[in-house]
Design an enzyme around this catalytic site. Structure first.
Site, PDB file in Angstrom:
ATOM      1  CB  THR A   1       1.264   1.377   4.304  1.00 28.56           C
ATOM      2  OG1 THR A   1       2.373   0.549   3.083  1.00 28.56           O
ATOM      3  CG2 THR A   1      -0.085   1.611   3.249  1.00 28.56           C
ATOM      4  CG  ASP A   2       6.739   0.815   3.659  1.00 27.63           C
ATOM      5  OD1 ASP A   2       5.237   0.362   3.199  1.00 27.63           O
ATOM      6  OD2 ASP A   2       7.840   0.173   4.011  1.00 27.63           O
ATOM      7  CD  GLU A   3       2.765  -1.564  -0.165  1.00 30.51           C
ATOM      8  OE1 GLU A   3       2.101  -0.750  -1.193  1.00 30.51           O
ATOM      9  OE2 GLU A   3       3.190  -2.796   0.201  1.00 30.51           O
TER      10      GLU A   3
ATOM     11  CE1 TYR B   1      -3.112  -1.669   1.931  1.00 27.26           C
ATOM     12  CE2 TYR B   1      -1.264  -1.410   1.192  1.00 27.26           C
ATOM     13  CZ  TYR B   1      -2.103  -1.625   2.272  1.00 27.26           C
ATOM     14  OH  TYR B   1      -1.165  -1.933   3.499  1.00 27.26           O
TER      15      TYR B   1
ATOM     16  CE  LYS C   1      -3.532   1.519   5.047  1.00 29.65           C
ATOM     17  NZ  LYS C   1      -4.462   1.044   6.160  1.00 29.65           N
TER      18      LYS C   1
HETATM   19  N1  LIG Z   1       0.574  -6.788   7.217  1.00 26.46           N
HETATM   20  C1  LIG Z   1       1.918  -5.249   6.925  1.00 26.46           C
HETATM   21  O1  LIG Z   1       3.172  -5.521   6.393  1.00 26.46           O
HETATM   22  C2  LIG Z   1       0.967  -3.700   7.105  1.00 26.46           C
HETATM   23  C3  LIG Z   1       2.408  -2.901   7.045  1.00 26.46           C
HETATM   24  C4  LIG Z   1       1.347  -1.642   6.816  1.00 26.46           C
HETATM   25  C5  LIG Z   1       0.518  -1.060   7.146  1.00 26.46           C
HETATM   26  N2  LIG Z   1      -0.218  -2.470   7.242  1.00 26.46           N
HETATM   27  C6  LIG Z   1      -1.719  -1.937   8.070  1.00 26.46           C
HETATM   28  O2  LIG Z   1      -2.453  -2.169   8.828  1.00 26.46           O
HETATM   29  C7  LIG Z   1      -3.699  -2.723   9.274  1.00 26.46           C
HETATM   30  C8  LIG Z   1      -3.758  -4.084   8.988  1.00 26.46           C
HETATM   31  O3  LIG Z   1      -2.981  -4.823   8.265  1.00 26.46           O
HETATM   32  P1  LIG Z   1      -3.167  -6.469   8.168  1.00 26.46           P
HETATM   33  O4  LIG Z   1      -2.508  -7.255   8.041  1.00 26.46           O
HETATM   34  O5  LIG Z   1      -3.315  -6.866   9.792  1.00 26.46           O
HETATM   35  O6  LIG Z   1      -4.826  -6.731   7.711  1.00 26.46           O
HETATM   36  P2  LIG Z   1      -5.449  -8.238   7.775  1.00 26.46           P
HETATM   37  O7  LIG Z   1      -5.600  -7.930   6.483  1.00 26.46           O
HETATM   38  O8  LIG Z   1      -4.821  -9.148   7.954  1.00 26.46           O
HETATM   39  O9  LIG Z   1      -5.981  -7.882   8.799  1.00 26.46           O
HETATM   40  C9  LIG Z   1      -7.560  -6.658   8.866  1.00 26.46           C
HETATM   41  C10 LIG Z   1      -8.634  -7.069   9.415  1.00 26.46           C
HETATM   42  O10 LIG Z   1      -9.344  -5.869   8.944  1.00 26.46           O
HETATM   43  C11 LIG Z   1     -10.620  -6.729   9.263  1.00 26.46           C
HETATM   44  N3  LIG Z   1     -11.678  -5.648   8.074  1.00 26.46           N
HETATM   45  C12 LIG Z   1     -11.652  -5.484   6.702  1.00 26.46           C
HETATM   46  N4  LIG Z   1     -12.342  -4.708   5.979  1.00 26.46           N
HETATM   47  C13 LIG Z   1     -13.444  -4.284   7.394  1.00 26.46           C
HETATM   48  C14 LIG Z   1     -14.505  -3.163   7.328  1.00 26.46           C
HETATM   49  N5  LIG Z   1     -14.537  -2.331   6.863  1.00 26.46           N
HETATM   50  N6  LIG Z   1     -14.535  -3.708   8.730  1.00 26.46           N
HETATM   51  C15 LIG Z   1     -14.482  -3.990   9.756  1.00 26.46           C
HETATM   52  N7  LIG Z   1     -13.197  -4.408   9.619  1.00 26.46           N
HETATM   53  C16 LIG Z   1     -12.597  -4.822   8.686  1.00 26.46           C
HETATM   54  C17 LIG Z   1     -10.640  -8.224   8.977  1.00 26.46           C
HETATM   55  O11 LIG Z   1     -11.912  -8.344   9.249  1.00 26.46           O
HETATM   56  C18 LIG Z   1      -9.543  -8.025   9.368  1.00 26.46           C
HETATM   57  O12 LIG Z   1      -9.750  -9.021  10.582  1.00 26.46           O
HETATM   58  C19 LIG Z   1      -4.238  -2.428   7.662  1.00 26.46           C
HETATM   59  O13 LIG Z   1      -4.595  -0.981   7.672  1.00 26.46           O
HETATM   60  C20 LIG Z   1      -2.546  -2.211   6.762  1.00 26.46           C
HETATM   61  O14 LIG Z   1      -2.919  -1.163   5.812  1.00 26.46           O
HETATM   62  C21 LIG Z   1      -0.224  -3.330   7.216  1.00 26.46           C
END
Ligand SMILES: NC(=O)c1ccc[n+]([C@@H]2O[C@H](COP(=O)([O-])OP(=O)(O)OC[C@H]3O[C@@H](n4cnc5c(N)ncnc54)[C@H](O)[C@@H]3O)[C@@H](O)[C@H]2O)c1
Length: 311
Positions: free
Chosen positions: A120-122, A144, A148
């Site tokens: 993430t950009d964070e 968080y 990351k």
């Molecule tokens: N949402 C954003 O805006 C954003 C921005 C930048 C980066 N990210 C990164 O992108 C990725 C996905 O984000 P998202 O918003 O789709 O998340 P989300 O919370 O919608 O989904 C996460 C998924 O991972 C699964 N999960 C969680 N822990 C697990 C584990 N230990 N083993 C197996 N499955 C597991 C959950 O069941 C869920 O289906 C993350 O790594 C997040 O840090 C998200």
């Protein structure tokens, strides 16, 4: 046919990625432990070349046979939750990545799948001015982003010491249908559709870049197919709005008066003032975003109206 192990593929961004990967001709093994954030409206089980392993990435004892790459979306992803209770963030976001690295390392060098990790950009913390490049140092501000950043550093350590094939993508705030309604824009739409007010932390002037999940996933796919192993790629739209302005776009589109739609609550600790990343590196691979938040909002609202009409 290339075979991918995608983790967290029932989550918001992972589900867009799996849809894209299946349409592009990949075989996908989805490893997801089905936390509260996992989507229940997906049709993957009916699609060819797809299988689901319901498992925690921390507990996996071996990798599926014959996979070319792991794309790791699995994580606890909501900053507010990480401030209230950080244990699960360390578990999934740090120990999960450690376990994946060790499972890859246990394989013969010629049989090791590439690990493309979604960060993430964070991890860079507040960008007071300009935009961070992939060479900038990490300065996370909350549990968080700390978890990351820790995972990114583990990956770089394992790459340097053990020569593992790795890639990292760091993307900005994603939007799109299917996001769990704890996240800002999905929550705003659902609250307003239910006649409730949306809460905004502090004055809402902190700025974020916003990217459509499908654009992000095309970027991730570009990095997977054309990126140089060992490298980090920022993925961003350069579409920057304050949180308050992003919420206001939805409020305006829904024709609600701002005083009836938004309530300000105390700011959260560890709030970064601005995120901004330079994504010249991924653009040089031929990728660019297509959607804008303003253009997507009417569709965003329409899809959530449809969802709530089925409740
Ligand atoms: N949402 C954003 O805006 C954003 C921005 C930048 C980066 N990210 C990164 O992108 C990725 C996905 O984000 P998202 O918003 O789709 O998340 P989300 O919370 O919608 O989904 C996460 C998924 O991972 C699964 N999960 C969680 N822990 C697990 C584990 N230990 N083993 C197996 N499955 C597991 C959950 O069941 C869920 O289906 C993350 O790594 C997040 O840090 C998200």
């Amino acid at each position: 046919m290339k075979k991918l192990m995608v983790t967290g593929g029932l989550g918001f961004i992972g589900s867009y990625f799996i849809d894209m990967a299946l349409k592009s001709g990949y075989y996908v093994v989805n490893v997801d432990k089905k936390t509260y954030a996992a989507r229940e409206d997906l049709d993957f089980d009916t699609r060819k070349h797809y299988e689901l392993i319901e498992a925690d990435i921390v507990e996996l004892t071996h990798l599926p046979v014959g996979i070319d790459a792991i794309v790791n979306f699995a994580a606890e992803s909501h900053v507010d939750n990480s401030i209230l209770a950080n244990h699960d963030f360390f578990h999934s976001n740090v120990k999960g990545v450690y376990n994946l690295l060790e499972l890859i390392r246990a394989k013969d060098e010629t049989d090791q799948p590439l690990l493309l990790h979604i960060s993430t950009d964070e991890v860079y913390g507040t960008a007071h001015e300009g935009a961070y490049t992939e060479l900038d140092r990490l300065k996370p501000s909350n549990p968080y982003s700390g978890s990351k950043a820790a995972a990114d550093q583990l990956i770089l350590g394992w790459k340097h010491t053990y020569g593992l094939p790795v890639l990292i993508c760091r993307s900005c705030n994603n939007y799109g249908y299917g996001q769990y309604p704890e996240k800002l824009l999905a929550k705003t739409i659902e609250h307003l559709l239910r006649g409730r007010k949306m809460t905004v932390h502090g004055d809402g002037t902190y700025r974020r870049e916003w990217i459509y999940a499908e654009d992000n996933c095309r970027g991730i796919m570009t990095v997977l197919e054309k990126g140089t192993p060992g490298q980090i790629y920022n993925i961003s739209s350069a579409e920057e709005h304050s949180v308050l302005d992003a919420v206001r776009m939805i409020v305006e589109e829904m024709g609600v008066k701002e005083e009836d739609a938004i309530v300000h609550i105390p700011n959260r600790p560890g709030q970064d003032l601005r995120y901004s990343v330079d994504c010249a590196k991924v653009r040089a691979l031929g990728w660019e975003p297509e959607m804008t938040l303003r253009k997507y909002i009417p569709e965003y609202i329409r899809l959530y109206k449809k969802k709530l009409s089925h409740e």
